[in-house]
Scaffold this motif. Structure first.
Motif, short mmCIF file in Angstrom:
data_model
loop_
_atom_site.label_atom_id
_atom_site.label_comp_id
_atom_site.label_asym_id
_atom_site.label_seq_id
_atom_site.Cartn_x
_atom_site.Cartn_y
_atom_site.Cartn_z
N HIS A 45 1.99 10.03 -2.00
CA HIS A 45 2.31 8.53 -2.25
C HIS A 45 1.41 7.57 -2.73
CE1 HIS A 45 0.46 8.23 1.67
NE2 HIS A 45 0.74 6.99 1.60
N HIS A 65 0.83 -1.27 0.01
CA HIS A 65 0.00 0.07 0.12
C HIS A 65 0.91 1.28 -0.15
CE1 HIS A 65 0.86 -0.45 4.30
NE2 HIS A 65 0.67 0.83 4.53
N ASP A 66 1.98 1.37 0.55
CA ASP A 66 2.88 2.62 0.65
C ASP A 66 4.03 2.43 -0.21
OD1 ASP A 66 1.46 4.23 2.33
OD2 ASP A 66 2.58 3.73 4.30
N HIS A 88 -6.12 4.01 -0.33
CA HIS A 88 -5.77 3.91 1.23
C HIS A 88 -6.32 4.85 2.02
CE1 HIS A 88 -1.53 4.38 0.39
NE2 HIS A 88 -1.58 4.55 2.10
N HIS A 89 -5.96 6.07 1.55
CA HIS A 89 -6.03 7.33 2.41
C HIS A 89 -7.33 8.00 2.12
CE1 HIS A 89 -2.45 6.87 4.69
NE2 HIS A 89 -1.87 6.87 3.55
N ASP A 102 -4.23 -0.47 8.17
CA ASP A 102 -3.35 0.48 8.41
C ASP A 102 -3.34 1.34 9.66
OD1 ASP A 102 -0.84 1.78 7.16
OD2 ASP A 102 -2.26 3.29 6.42
FE FE Z 1 -0.29 5.49 3.22
#
Ligand code: FE
Ligand code: C2E
Ligand code: SIN
Ligand code: SIN
Length: 375
Positions: A263, A234-235, A289-290, A318
């Motif tokens: 990101h 994810h990151d 995911h954010h 997360d």
């Molecule tokens: Fe992230």
């Protein structure tokens, strides 16, 4: 000449076997896990060969031995030498064999009988050779229910063995691939974030949290397995974030945070356009995911079901892990406090359905947290 009666009996007897073969082919084709595959083979072979026990010996390249776990009446895993006993002979010579008086055959190794108190009266053993010609093991049937084994059993045994061999080879390959894939994903994801305080354990934890939440929500096994692999990426887009921002041991300025938000897009760009399901899923996760359930997240401000479900799940996993971990910019929270924050944000940051599943999975999640301890 066979009488009407006898002919009828033979046809109906083989009809039953043919049905067993179809059933076997269907069942074995639906299994991937090696233990399941071996069990299907052993159970089918026992019926088809009409005998008391069936053991499947699988060749282990690393130890050069044959091991068996699924042996009727035998619980533990045993290993035998690749050239000892009937099984060893059949493996080394790649030839099938019937032995109807084993105790007078010098190749027979009576040690297993001695250990288990079982009395072997007849043996059929068939090498498991794949279409491509490699011998993956031996199928052994013991004690024909009536009389001894006959040539017809050899024929049936060999038909069964080809399919069994390929199923075993596939299962072994599948397990190797799965292990390699999991390890590669973890190693590359950690490599992508090595400048950050992200650790291997963080990735393992959030991957397993995501998996547990998805399971709790009722997604099927293969989807959950895919998410387990997609989540740790994810990151990956943090690769594109400058040290000055990524490693800042204090609060980010608004401008720096705007940079940090990218990101998600960098990660998406790295992973997008793949035809591999897991990477497609990973690109959605990286991008979304954010995002927040109420539409206040980034990068696009998606809301509710516009956010892919895989990303809604990873968001909870997360943040829960970020909350319970130390970061250069914050100390870890107690588990109870972290759970309160997640609950409080249900319907705002997080999808309430995901939060509900998270709470149900919490005992398992806490086990993972303890096992892959917060550093
Ligand atoms: Fe992230
Ligand atoms: P991260 O540290 O892995 O945090 C992931 C997400 O967990 C955050 O996304 C946020 O939603 C949540 N989170 C983390 N710590 C807290 C907290 O103390 N309270 C609450 N309520 N939520 C928390 P976010 O905010 O979008 O941040 C994304 C990434 O940006 C973070 O990943 C981190 O690498 C970086 N970051 C965010 N804020 C700061 C900061 O103040 N300083 C530094 N150096 N980095 C920051
Ligand atoms: C043998 O391979 O000689 C006997 C093995 C067994 O009894 O299972
Ligand atoms: C994406 O696939 O880019 C996110 C999914 C969505 O837009 O709903």
């Amino acid at each position: 000449m066979l009488s009407e009666n006898e002919r009828g009996r033979i046809i109906s007897k083989n009809k039953e076997k043919i049905e067993l073969f179809f059933q076997f082919a269907f069942e074995v084709g639906s299994k991937r896990n090696i233990d399941d595959v071996l069990k299907v083979i052993a159970d089918s072979a026992r019926k088809i060969l009409d005998c008391d026990r069936v053991s499947i010996f699988v060749y282990n390249k690393e130890t050069s031995k044959l091991w068996t776990k699924v042996a009727h009446g035998l619980e533990e895993k045993i290993e035998v030498d690749q050239n000892i006993g009937i099984v060893g002979w059949v493996f080394s010579n790649r030839k099938p064999l019937i032995v109807n008086s084993p105790y007078s055959d010098p190749r027979f190794n009576p040690e297993t009988d001695r250990k288990t108190g079982y009395r072997t009266k007849s043996i059929i053993a068939v090498p498991l050779v794949t279409y491509s010609g490699s011998t993956v093991g031996v199928l052994e049937g013991i004690n024909k229910n009536v009389g001894g084994f006959v040539d017809e059993d050899l024929e049936f045994g060999q038909i069964l063995a080809v399919q069994a061999a390929n199923a075993i080879e596939n299962a072994i390959l599948y397990e190797e691939l799965k292990r390699a894939q999991e390890e590669i994903v973890m190693r590359l994801s950690i490599a992508a974030e090595f400048r950050d305080s992200t650790t291997y354990n963080h990735l393992v934890r959030m991957s397993l949290y995501s998996y547990l939440i998805a399971k709790e929500m009722g997604f099927d096994d293969s989807w959950c397995e895919k998410l387990k692999l997609a989540a740790p990426m994810h990151d990956i887009g943090k690769l594109g974030i400058k040290d000055m921002i990524l490693l800042k041991p204090a609060k980010l300025t608004d401008e720096e945070f705007e940079e940090m938000k990218k990101h998600t897009i960098y990660g998406y760009d790295i992973l997008k356009d793949s035809s591999i399901d897991i990477l497609k899923m990973a690109s959605n996760v990286a991008l979304c995911h954010h995002e927040k359930y109420d539409g206040t997240g980034y990068p696009r401000g998606l809301r509710g079901d516009e956010i892919p479900i895989e990303a809604r799940i990873v968001a909870v996993a997360d943040v829960f892990d970020a909350l319970t971990s130390k970061r250069p910019y914050k100390e870890p929270y107690e588990i109870e406090h972290a759970v309160e924050i997640i609950e409080k944000d249900s319907g705002k940051h997080f999808d309430p359905k995901v939060v509900q599943a998270f709470k149900k999975a919490l005992p398992e999640i806490i086990k993972i947290l303890k096992k892959y301890g917060v550093e």
